[in-house]
Scaffold this active site. Structure first.
Site, PDB file in Angstrom:
ATOM      1  N   GLY A 195      -5.191  -4.261 -11.075  1.00 20.91           N
ATOM      2  CA  GLY A 195      -6.416  -3.496 -11.264  1.00 20.91           C
ATOM      3  C   GLY A 195      -7.518  -4.256 -11.963  1.00 20.91           C
TER       4      GLY A 195
ATOM      5  N   ASN B 262       0.831  -1.206   0.000  1.00 16.11           N
ATOM      6  CA  ASN B 262       0.000   0.000   0.000  1.00 16.11           C
ATOM      7  C   ASN B 262       0.867   1.259   0.000  1.00 16.11           C
ATOM      8  OD1 ASN B 262      -2.468   1.234  -0.095  1.00 16.11           O
ATOM      9  ND2 ASN B 262      -3.229   0.305   1.785  1.00 16.11           N
TER      10      ASN B 262
ATOM     11  N   ASP C 288      -8.693  -2.920  -0.816  1.00 17.31           N
ATOM     12  CA  ASP C 288      -9.020  -3.427   0.519  1.00 17.31           C
ATOM     13  C   ASP C 288     -10.031  -4.559   0.444  1.00 17.31           C
ATOM     14  OD1 ASP C 288      -7.307  -1.578   1.701  1.00 17.31           O
ATOM     15  OD2 ASP C 288      -8.888  -0.091   1.960  1.00 17.31           O
TER      16      ASP C 288
ATOM     17  N   GLY D  86     -11.433   1.671  -2.628  1.00 16.46           N
ATOM     18  CA  GLY D  86     -11.741   0.574  -1.726  1.00 16.46           C
ATOM     19  C   GLY D  86     -11.613  -0.803  -2.350  1.00 16.46           C
ATOM     20  N   ALA D  87     -11.360  -0.869  -3.657  1.00 18.86           N
ATOM     21  CA  ALA D  87     -11.282  -2.172  -4.326  1.00 18.86           C
ATOM     22  C   ALA D  87     -10.102  -3.006  -3.819  1.00 18.86           C
ATOM     23  CB  ALA D  87     -11.194  -1.991  -5.835  1.00 18.86           C
TER      24      ALA D  87
ATOM     25  N   ASP E 145     -15.742   3.854  -0.154  1.00 22.97           N
ATOM     26  CA  ASP E 145     -14.842   2.801   0.307  1.00 22.97           C
ATOM     27  C   ASP E 145     -15.513   1.467   0.580  1.00 22.97           C
ATOM     28  OD1 ASP E 145     -13.261   5.043   0.360  1.00 22.97           O
ATOM     29  OD2 ASP E 145     -12.310   4.544   2.253  1.00 22.97           O
TER      30      ASP E 145
END
Length: 187
Positions: A96, A38, A126, A123-124, A164
């Protein structure tokens, strides 16, 4: 499981040292350590980021990284070359809306993302991590076929609404999506 991101150790010297201590304690107790880099360039530079990773790399059981973060950590190597460089029991490299690469000591493959009507990608990542953890808990770290489904489905479904967490499905909705290959979850 202990889930660590690269954000926490970048916030202060105390959080850096605490993160290292948590990882060491988890390893001593036999707890699986997941590291999701991250990376945030506003929080630390790439050299500091790589130095931190090298310090914890031998203690990471699962490396869950994005393709751009993998490039920072390993250079312009192929996914297969990265597998050989890491001691992690499971390597996941997210790409992605294209999908993700999954590898353990037995197999590796790239699995395409589920196609959904994307509204917002916040939020994808997470959600993907949550799906991966759920898949590992339900099946185990070696069942790449199953855990990849949950990770990719959660990541895809998180993009079907704004914000999110609003797109996160219930377990029933997630299973319905997986079992019926729906393009969206009925809410």
């Amino acid at each position: 499981m202990l889930y660590i991101t690269g954000i926490t150790p970048s916030l202060s010297q105390l959080t850096y040292e605490t993160t290292i201590s948590l990882i060491k304690e988890a390893k001593e107790r036999g707890i699986t350590v997941i590291f999701d880099p991250n990376y945030r360039k506003k929080l630390w530079n790439q050299n500091e980021f790589k130095k931190f990773y090298k310090k914890i790399a031998k203690d990471i059981d699962i490396l869950l990284t994005g393709s751009s973060e993998a490039n920072i950590l390993f250079g312009s190597k192929t996914n297969e070359e990265i597998v050989k460089e890491t001691d992690a029991k499971l390597l996941v490299i997210k790409d992605g809306s294209n999908g993700a690469f999954f590898a353990n000591h037995e197999e590796s493959f790239f699995k395409e993302a589920y196609k959904v009507k994307e509204i917002d990608s916040i939020g994808a990542g997470d959600a993907f991590a949550a799906g991966l953890i759920y898949g590992i808990q339900k099946y185990n770290i070696d069942d790449l076929s199953q855990l990849s489904k949950y990770a990719l489905a959660m990541g895809a479904l998180a993009t079907t609404s704004y914000g999110d967490f609003y797109g996160l499905p219930t377990l029933n909705e997630l299973n319905q999506f997986l079992n019926h290959q729906l393009s969206d979850v009925e809410r």
